[in-house]
Design a protein around this motif. Structure first.
Motif, PDB file in Angstrom:
ATOM      1  N   LYS A   1     -25.263   2.135   2.354  1.00  0.00           N
ATOM      2  CA  LYS A   1     -25.294   2.099   3.817  1.00  0.00           C
ATOM      3  C   LYS A   1     -25.333   3.516   4.375  1.00  0.00           C
ATOM      4  CE  LYS A   1     -22.837  -2.320   4.186  1.00  0.00           C
ATOM      5  NZ  LYS A   1     -23.983  -3.073   4.705  1.00  0.00           N
ATOM      6  N   THR A   2     -26.017   3.675   5.490  1.00  0.00           N
ATOM      7  CA  THR A   2     -26.203   4.993   6.101  1.00  0.00           C
ATOM      8  C   THR A   2     -24.876   5.679   6.380  1.00  0.00           C
ATOM      9  OG1 THR A   2     -28.262   4.244   7.129  1.00  0.00           O
ATOM     10  CG2 THR A   2     -27.229   6.209   8.065  1.00  0.00           C
ATOM     11  N   ARG A   3     -23.896   4.912   6.837  1.00  0.00           N
ATOM     12  CA  ARG A   3     -22.616   5.520   7.207  1.00  0.00           C
ATOM     13  C   ARG A   3     -21.861   6.088   5.996  1.00  0.00           C
ATOM     14  NH1 ARG A   3     -21.478  -0.084   7.481  1.00  0.00           N
ATOM     15  NH2 ARG A   3     -19.678  -0.732   6.222  1.00  0.00           N
ATOM     16  N   ASN A   4     -22.244   5.640   4.784  1.00  0.00           N
ATOM     17  CA  ASN A   4     -21.585   6.110   3.560  1.00  0.00           C
ATOM     18  C   ASN A   4     -22.471   7.044   2.745  1.00  0.00           C
ATOM     19  OD1 ASN A   4     -19.235   4.576   4.061  1.00  0.00           O
ATOM     20  ND2 ASN A   4     -20.247   2.750   3.259  1.00  0.00           N
ATOM     21  N   ARG A   5     -23.489   7.592   3.387  1.00  0.00           N
ATOM     22  CA  ARG A   5     -24.460   8.447   2.701  1.00  0.00           C
ATOM     23  C   ARG A   5     -23.784   9.621   1.993  1.00  0.00           C
ATOM     24  NH1 ARG A   5     -29.199   9.161   0.071  1.00  0.00           N
ATOM     25  NH2 ARG A   5     -30.157  11.178   0.529  1.00  0.00           N
ATOM     26  N   LEU A   6     -22.855  10.292   2.665  1.00  0.00           N
ATOM     27  CA  LEU A   6     -22.205  11.458   2.064  1.00  0.00           C
ATOM     28  C   LEU A   6     -21.417  11.063   0.825  1.00  0.00           C
ATOM     29  CD1 LEU A   6     -21.464  14.435   2.024  1.00  0.00           C
ATOM     30  CD2 LEU A   6     -19.590  13.931   3.609  1.00  0.00           C
ATOM     31  N   LEU A   7     -20.690   9.955   0.884  1.00  0.00           N
ATOM     32  CA  LEU A   7     -19.913   9.507  -0.268  1.00  0.00           C
ATOM     33  C   LEU A   7     -20.809   9.205  -1.458  1.00  0.00           C
ATOM     34  CD1 LEU A   7     -17.420   7.297   1.697  1.00  0.00           C
ATOM     35  CD2 LEU A   7     -16.754   9.199   0.215  1.00  0.00           C
ATOM     36  N   TYR A   8     -21.954   8.593  -1.193  1.00  0.00           N
ATOM     37  CA  TYR A   8     -22.917   8.308  -2.262  1.00  0.00           C
ATOM     38  C   TYR A   8     -23.369   9.609  -2.927  1.00  0.00           C
ATOM     39  CZ  TYR A   8     -27.401   7.208  -4.467  1.00  0.00           C
ATOM     40  OH  TYR A   8     -28.441   7.108  -5.358  1.00  0.00           O
ATOM     41  N   LEU A   9     -23.704  10.618  -2.120  1.00  0.00           N
ATOM     42  CA  LEU A   9     -24.179  11.893  -2.662  1.00  0.00           C
ATOM     43  C   LEU A   9     -23.092  12.603  -3.457  1.00  0.00           C
ATOM     44  CD1 LEU A   9     -26.175  13.176   0.455  1.00  0.00           C
ATOM     45  CD2 LEU A   9     -27.131  12.218  -1.654  1.00  0.00           C
ATOM     46  N   LEU A  10     -21.856  12.563  -2.953  1.00  0.00           N
ATOM     47  CA  LEU A  10     -20.743  13.204  -3.663  1.00  0.00           C
ATOM     48  C   LEU A  10     -20.481  12.532  -5.003  1.00  0.00           C
ATOM     49  CD1 LEU A  10     -18.228  13.722  -0.701  1.00  0.00           C
ATOM     50  CD2 LEU A  10     -19.703  15.448  -1.760  1.00  0.00           C
ATOM     51  N   GLU A  11     -20.485  11.211  -5.004  1.00  0.00           N
ATOM     52  CA  GLU A  11     -20.229  10.483  -6.256  1.00  0.00           C
ATOM     53  C   GLU A  11     -21.372  10.684  -7.255  1.00  0.00           C
ATOM     54  OE1 GLU A  11     -17.451   9.507  -6.911  1.00  0.00           O
ATOM     55  OE2 GLU A  11     -16.434   8.805  -5.111  1.00  0.00           O
ATOM     56  N   LYS A  12     -22.613  10.721  -6.776  1.00  0.00           N
ATOM     57  CA  LYS A  12     -23.750  10.980  -7.670  1.00  0.00           C
ATOM     58  C   LYS A  12     -23.653  12.385  -8.265  1.00  0.00           C
ATOM     59  CE  LYS A  12     -27.180   9.071  -8.463  1.00  0.00           C
ATOM     60  NZ  LYS A  12     -27.611   8.211  -9.606  1.00  0.00           N
ATOM     61  N   GLY A  13     -23.273  13.347  -7.427  1.00  0.00           N
ATOM     62  CA  GLY A  13     -23.123  14.714  -7.924  1.00  0.00           C
ATOM     63  C   GLY A  13     -22.041  14.818  -8.975  1.00  0.00           C
ATOM     64  N   ARG A  14     -20.920  14.150  -8.727  1.00  0.00           N
ATOM     65  CA  ARG A  14     -19.791  14.188  -9.663  1.00  0.00           C
ATOM     66  C   ARG A  14     -20.137  13.489 -10.987  1.00  0.00           C
ATOM     67  NH1 ARG A  14     -16.841  14.698 -13.049  1.00  0.00           N
ATOM     68  NH2 ARG A  14     -14.587  14.362 -13.222  1.00  0.00           N
ATOM     69  N   THR A  15     -20.768  12.330 -10.904  1.00  0.00           N
ATOM     70  CA  THR A  15     -21.077  11.543 -12.100  1.00  0.00           C
ATOM     71  C   THR A  15     -22.127  12.237 -12.971  1.00  0.00           C
ATOM     72  OG1 THR A  15     -20.585   9.519 -10.868  1.00  0.00           O
ATOM     73  CG2 THR A  15     -21.783   9.268 -12.926  1.00  0.00           C
ATOM     74  N   THR A  16     -23.168  12.758 -12.341  1.00  0.00           N
ATOM     75  CA  THR A  16     -24.211  13.434 -13.121  1.00  0.00           C
ATOM     76  C   THR A  16     -23.695  14.761 -13.701  1.00  0.00           C
ATOM     77  OG1 THR A  16     -25.114  14.266 -11.016  1.00  0.00           O
ATOM     78  CG2 THR A  16     -26.196  12.354 -12.008  1.00  0.00           C
ATOM     79  N   HIS A  17     -22.750  15.396 -13.023  1.00  0.00           N
ATOM     80  CA  HIS A  17     -22.110  16.581 -13.603  1.00  0.00           C
ATOM     81  C   HIS A  17     -21.384  16.193 -14.896  1.00  0.00           C
ATOM     82  CE1 HIS A  17     -19.706  20.295 -13.884  1.00  0.00           C
ATOM     83  NE2 HIS A  17     -18.704  19.486 -14.196  1.00  0.00           N
ATOM     84  N   ALA A  18     -20.660  15.093 -14.858  1.00  0.00           N
ATOM     85  CA  ALA A  18     -19.923  14.638 -16.044  1.00  0.00           C
ATOM     86  C   ALA A  18     -20.865  14.252 -17.177  1.00  0.00           C
ATOM     87  CB  ALA A  18     -19.035  13.449 -15.677  1.00  0.00           C
ATOM     88  N   LEU A  19     -22.087  13.857 -16.829  1.00  0.00           N
ATOM     89  CA  LEU A  19     -23.098  13.509 -17.833  1.00  0.00           C
ATOM     90  C   LEU A  19     -23.879  14.743 -18.310  1.00  0.00           C
ATOM     91  CD1 LEU A  19     -24.458  10.222 -16.201  1.00  0.00           C
ATOM     92  CD2 LEU A  19     -23.238  10.391 -18.392  1.00  0.00           C
ATOM     93  N   ALA A  20     -23.437  15.936 -17.856  1.00  0.00           N
ATOM     94  CA  ALA A  20     -24.078  17.209 -18.213  1.00  0.00           C
ATOM     95  C   ALA A  20     -25.507  17.303 -17.701  1.00  0.00           C
ATOM     96  CB  ALA A  20     -24.039  17.441 -19.725  1.00  0.00           C
ATOM     97  N   GLN A  21     -25.815  16.553 -16.646  1.00  0.00           N
ATOM     98  CA  GLN A  21     -27.126  16.627 -15.992  1.00  0.00           C
ATOM     99  C   GLN A  21     -26.978  17.594 -14.809  1.00  0.00           C
ATOM    100  OE1 GLN A  21     -28.099  12.547 -14.998  1.00  0.00           O
ATOM    101  NE2 GLN A  21     -27.967  11.883 -17.135  1.00  0.00           N
TER     102      GLN A  21
END
Length: 474
Positions: A58-78
């Motif tokens: 949802k648009t209102r949660n756009r920032l949370l989506y980006l933060l979680e994607k950044g955190r998860t892909t960091h943990a995956l060494a991407q």
């Protein structure tokens, strides 16, 4: 045959019950599959769950989506992918504004309907992960740019409050990180400035503690060492007195040094709590009073015409407000060990404490807005119900609408329980010398009962600073 007002009321009651069902569910509970995968350390599965989450799309949660994607892909060494999402998050924070529609959604429904804009400490943590990503990718120039942006972020924090005392107006951990980045690039002058800023943040805080953290011994050593390397003898003497520590010259290790960041546990989650207030009309206007007699001012930014109302018309409000529920980490201490040395990691950032304290600091402001939001809904109800009309059907309809507003106000009231919940509970760090070439390193994690968990890894001693971060999610 059911009359129109009654039929309308039945429909509203049914809708209100649906609202009640959804309003009892927190943000954490709505995406529990994602968080379960994170806590199990299954980042690949977490990434899939993240994409499946309709709530985070949802648009209102756009920032949370980006933060979680950044955190998860960091943990995956991407690391490139991680910075792609963190850069989008950075851009979103700079561009997002509270427009009229967004503000209206918060007033008429609840703050969960507004765009999430992030906590101040969450914005600092973006720089932490971005800087590590660049360092791991060997992009030292980009890491230095990120270090400079840490200064800008702290300036924004400092400019946010007129009263800097007991406020999150600077972040010493981010300055320490900045100093390490500059030092890794052999920029000793800027490294000293960053370390000095971090040290002064502690020294200028009450009891020389910053949100429950005492100044790390490693920071003291780094301030004195870089002051000496720059030939700033006056600064060496000044900090020796301030820190009650004598500077000792040590020969640099041939292989450089390893800086380990231990990310312990997971950040607190937000829960909902209810408060009960009454609205009182004084000589200077309306204000709210809780059951203990505490006063909360009416938010002047909320459109509200109460000239025709009495305080008794707007009595007994239930308002939902968030609170942080800490998730106590399993491990209490980490020791970093090589064949030659052993160092205990020191706490450098306590996100649990930051989250809870900064929310308390803005309680009055946010409570005022939440209560004012409820008052607007209640006032609308009283206006509709209070009109004189001899027409029985019109009167029934108005009463039905007023009842509907009352039910809607009751069931739509919901606290904003969103936050970046995959951040660590706290961050510890340690700096340990390396020998030239391959170094076998162990991280010993111990819980309160002495039970250990060991993480083994190897690093190359290059003569420079090497970085490593490790997350224990229990």
């Amino acid at each position: 045959m059911v009359q129109a007002p009654a039929k309308y009321l039945c429909l509203v009651i049914f809708s209100a019950l649906l609202l009640l069902t959804s309003s009892c569910t927190t943000y954490h509970e709505q995406i529990k599959n994602y968080y379960s995968s994170i806590s199990e350390g299954d980042y690949a599965k977490a990434n899939i769950e993240l994409e499946k989450s309709k709530l985070l799309q949802k648009t209102r949660n756009r920032l949370l989506y980006l933060l979680e994607k950044g955190r998860t892909t960091h943990a995956l060494a991407q690391y490139d992918t991680s910075n792609h999402y963190f850069n989008l998050a950075d851009k979103y924070i700079e561009e997002v504004r509270t427009d009229a529609g967004d503000a209206l959604a918060g007033t008429l429904v609840n703050p969960m309907m507004q765009k999430y804009k992030g906590e101040d400490f969450e914005k600092i943590m973006i720089h932490y992960y971005k800087a590590l990503n660049y360092l791991y990718l060997g992009k030292s120039e980009e890491a230095i740019v990120e270090a400079r942006r840490i200064t800008l972020q702290n300036q924004q924090l400092n400019d946010k409050f007129n009263d800097k005392n007991n406020r999150y107006s600077k972040d010493p951990f981010s300055f320490m990180l900045q100093g390490l980045i500059y030092e890794s690039a052999a920029d000793i002058n800027n490294a000293f400035i960053a370390y000095r800023n971090a040290a002064e943040a502690y020294l200028n805080s009450e009891n020389q503690e910053y949100y429950g953290i005492k100044m790390p011994e490693q920071l003291k050593k780094d301030v004195l060492r870089t002051a000496s390397q720059n030939g700033f003898n006056d600064e060496v003497g000044r900090f020796e007195k301030l820190l009650n520590m004598k500077y000792e010259v040590h020969k640099d290790a041939e292989g450089g040094s390893l800086v380990v960041f231990w990310e312990n546990g997971l950040a607190p989650v937000k829960e909902q709590q209810d408060f009960f207030f009454s609205l009182t009309k004084g000589t200077s206007g309306f204000y709210f009073v809780d059951m203990n007699g505490n006063n909360i001012p009416f938010d002047s930014g909320v459109s509200f015409n109460a000239d025709h109302l009495e305080a008794a018309d707007l009595n007994n409000f239930r308002v939902a407000f968030p609170r942080y529920a800490p998730r106590p980490p399993l491990f209490k201490i980490a020791t970093i060990q090589t064949k030659q040395d052993s160092v205990v990691a020191e706490k450098a950032e306590d996100i649990n404490e930051l989250a809870i304290s900064t929310l308390k600091q803005r309680f009055v402001k946010e409570a005022s807005l939440a209560l004012s939001r409820m008052a607007v809904k209640k006032a609308a109800q009283m206006v509709i119900k209070g009109k004189d009309d001899d027409n029985k059907k019109n009167k029934e309809l108005r009463e039905g609408i007023a009842a509907a507003i009352d039910l809607y106000s009751l069931f739509s009231e919901k606290a904003d329980t969103r936050n970046w919940q995959t951040l660590p509970s706290s961050i510890y760090y340690a700096r340990i010398p390396l020998q030239k070439g391959k170094n076998d390193v162990k991280i010993f994690l111990r819980d309160a009962h002495g039970k250990e968990e060991i993480k083994n890894f190897s690093v190359e001693g290059t003569g420079k600073i090497t970085f490593y971060n490790y997350a224990s999610l229990k």
